[in-house]
Design a protein around this motif. Structure first.
Motif, short mmCIF file in Angstrom:
data_model
loop_
_atom_site.label_atom_id
_atom_site.label_comp_id
_atom_site.label_asym_id
_atom_site.label_seq_id
_atom_site.Cartn_x
_atom_site.Cartn_y
_atom_site.Cartn_z
N SER A 114 0.86 -1.19 0.00
CA SER A 114 0.00 0.00 0.00
C SER A 114 0.89 1.23 0.00
CB SER A 114 -0.88 0.00 1.25
OG SER A 114 -0.05 0.14 2.39
N ASN A 115 0.30 2.38 -0.28
CA ASN A 115 1.06 3.63 -0.19
C ASN A 115 1.65 3.82 1.20
OD1 ASN A 115 1.09 4.66 -2.72
ND2 ASN A 115 -0.67 6.02 -2.44
N GLU A 116 0.86 3.47 2.22
CA GLU A 116 1.33 3.62 3.59
C GLU A 116 2.59 2.78 3.82
OE1 GLU A 116 0.25 5.91 5.45
OE2 GLU A 116 1.39 5.38 7.25
N GLU A 117 2.59 1.55 3.27
CA GLU A 117 3.76 0.68 3.44
C GLU A 117 4.96 1.22 2.66
OE1 GLU A 117 1.80 -3.70 4.19
OE2 GLU A 117 1.40 -2.71 2.28
N ILE A 118 4.70 1.76 1.47
CA ILE A 118 5.80 2.36 0.68
C ILE A 118 6.37 3.55 1.44
CG2 ILE A 118 6.29 3.71 -1.43
CD1 ILE A 118 4.92 1.55 -2.96
N PHE A 119 5.49 4.38 1.97
CA PHE A 119 5.97 5.53 2.76
C PHE A 119 6.81 5.05 3.95
CE2 PHE A 119 4.88 7.83 6.75
CZ PHE A 119 5.87 8.78 6.64
N GLU A 120 6.31 4.04 4.66
CA GLU A 120 7.05 3.58 5.85
C GLU A 120 8.43 3.03 5.49
OE1 GLU A 120 4.32 1.10 8.01
OE2 GLU A 120 3.17 2.90 8.56
N ILE A 132 18.84 10.94 10.90
CA ILE A 132 17.70 11.73 11.36
C ILE A 132 16.88 12.18 10.16
CG2 ILE A 132 18.64 12.67 13.53
CD1 ILE A 132 19.24 15.24 11.76
N GLY A 133 15.73 12.78 10.43
CA GLY A 133 14.88 13.26 9.34
C GLY A 133 13.44 13.23 9.84
N SER A 134 12.65 14.20 9.39
CA SER A 134 11.28 14.32 9.91
C SER A 134 10.32 13.37 9.20
CB SER A 134 10.80 15.75 9.74
OG SER A 134 10.73 16.06 8.35
N GLY A 135 10.75 12.80 8.08
CA GLY A 135 9.86 11.92 7.32
C GLY A 135 8.95 12.69 6.36
N THR A 136 9.06 14.01 6.36
CA THR A 136 8.17 14.81 5.51
C THR A 136 8.42 14.54 4.03
OG1 THR A 136 8.15 16.53 7.19
CG2 THR A 136 7.39 17.16 5.00
N ASP A 137 9.68 14.48 3.63
CA ASP A 137 9.99 14.30 2.21
C ASP A 137 9.42 12.99 1.66
OD1 ASP A 137 11.33 16.67 2.55
OD2 ASP A 137 13.16 16.03 1.54
N PRO A 138 9.71 11.84 2.31
CA PRO A 138 9.12 10.60 1.79
C PRO A 138 7.60 10.61 1.83
CG PRO A 138 10.45 10.16 3.76
CD PRO A 138 10.70 11.58 3.36
N PHE A 139 7.03 11.29 2.83
CA PHE A 139 5.57 11.37 2.93
C PHE A 139 4.98 12.10 1.72
CE2 PHE A 139 1.68 13.52 4.24
CZ PHE A 139 0.94 12.45 4.72
N GLU A 282 -0.34 14.36 -7.85
CA GLU A 282 -0.13 12.92 -7.84
C GLU A 282 1.18 12.51 -7.19
OE1 GLU A 282 -1.10 9.35 -10.92
OE2 GLU A 282 -0.91 11.36 -11.73
N GLY A 283 1.13 11.53 -6.33
CA GLY A 283 2.33 11.02 -5.67
C GLY A 283 2.96 9.91 -6.48
N ALA A 284 3.42 8.88 -5.78
CA ALA A 284 4.09 7.76 -6.46
C ALA A 284 3.10 7.09 -7.39
CB ALA A 284 4.57 6.76 -5.41
N ARG A 285 3.57 6.71 -8.59
CA ARG A 285 2.68 6.02 -9.52
C ARG A 285 3.50 5.09 -10.43
NH1 ARG A 285 1.84 11.48 -12.89
NH2 ARG A 285 3.56 11.22 -14.36
N VAL A 286 2.80 4.07 -10.92
CA VAL A 286 3.40 3.17 -11.90
C VAL A 286 3.22 3.80 -13.27
CG1 VAL A 286 3.25 0.87 -12.93
CG2 VAL A 286 2.98 1.16 -10.46
#
Ligand code: PMV
Length: 288
Positions: A114-120, A132-139, A282-286
């Motif tokens: 899922s997108n959530e798993e890809i983000f994690e 370190i990192g806030s996680g904002t960029d991958p989110f 649009e975020g990540a896409r195939v």
């Protein structure tokens, strides 16, 4: 399979967000593309080099593969990277490449993430490489769109064209964050108020008036000591051309963003050999 993920810019609130204030970030219409093909060994092709798993030359791609194989063991993959996102200019190229690689591997090997798993997973890669990192960029790269941080509330922005000028200077985000921490230690009450102004600016931006708010945000970043002479010169020149501008991200170099009329943006684009971007939904896409 080929996949892609967008870069990002911080519109408002960088540094203040480290101290719990609001920031506004948006994905931009520059994407990183990753192709993944089944293979019996691991190979990474990028404009930087062709390598196997290589944590020095290709840290984000290599850790993305490693994290993916923890979920779905595979014998190998051939990965090709192409990116429109300039590297190391505060535009989220590292997160975009991590997310694009994970999305491509997911599609090629039918992992069903899922997108959530890809983000994690991309979040883990950020920590693997940077510590370190806030996680904002991958989110933002995973989901696309514009967001109010730290709530991660999706927001709607007025339609915008944004010029991105490269200052030509490079800095290390952790060092700039440390510099602000140092100033805050010395002048806590003053710096906290600067953060409060930036917080108000981020919240106000939800209702528009972006040019005025860019100017105020830039003044605050200058007060925090993260602007540079070169950034100030570029901001001033852009203002003379009718463009409201500010640095974006950690400062000490990196990129300057600005908004103004299409005409003014086009003139400035030529002058600075800059790029013009737009918020991307649009975020990540195939891709295939
Ligand atoms: O330039 P970037 O994308 O590394 O942005 C850094 C933003 C800071 O607020 C300075 C740090 C952070 O983690 O939020």
């Amino acid at each position: 399979m080929r996949a892609s993920a967008p870069g990002k810019i911080i519109l408002f609130g960088e540094h203040a967000v480290v101290y719990g204030r609001h920031a506004v970030v948006t994905a931009i219409n520059l994407r990183c593309y990753a192709e993944a093909k089944k293979s019996n060994s691991f190979k990474i092709h990028s404009p930087i080099a062709t390598t196997g798993i290589d944590y020095e030359k290709h840290p984000y791609v290599s850790y993305a593969i490693k994290r993916f194989t923890e979920i779905k063991p595979i014998d190998g993959a051939e990965i090709k990277i192409e990116s429109e996102v300039p590297i190391a200019s505060g535009l989220g190229s590292s997160a975009a490449v991590s997310v694009a690689v994970l999305k491509a591997l997911d599609a090629e090997f039918d992992a069903g993430l899922s997108n959530e798993e890809i983000f994690e997973l991309a979040r883990k890669v950020e920590l693997d490489v940077q510590g370190i990192g806030s996680g904002t960029d991958p989110f933002v790269s995973t989901y696309g769109g514009a967001w109010l941080i730290p709530e991660r509330k999706r927001i709607k922005l007025e339609k915008l064209k944004i010029i991105v000028v490269d200052s030509g200077e490079r800095s290390v985000t952790a060092e700039m964050v440390a510099k602000v921490a140092e100033l805050r230690k010395k002048l806590t009450d003053v710096v906290e108020r600067v953060f409060d102004v930036m917080d108000a600016v981020s919240l106000k931006a939800l209702n528009g008036d972006i040019p005025k708010l860019f100017k105020i945000n830039q003044c605050m970043l200058k007060a925090l000591g993260v602007s540079t002479r070169r950034i100030d010169e570029i901001v001033q020149k852009l203002e003379e051309m009718g463009i409201a501008a500010k640095l974006t991200g950690a400062g000490g170099g990196g990129s300057i963003i600005g908004v103004g009329s299409e005409d003014a943006l086009e003139k400035a684009r030529k002058l600075f050999n800059a790029i013009i971007v737009e918020p991307e939904q649009e975020g990540a896409r195939v891709e295939d």
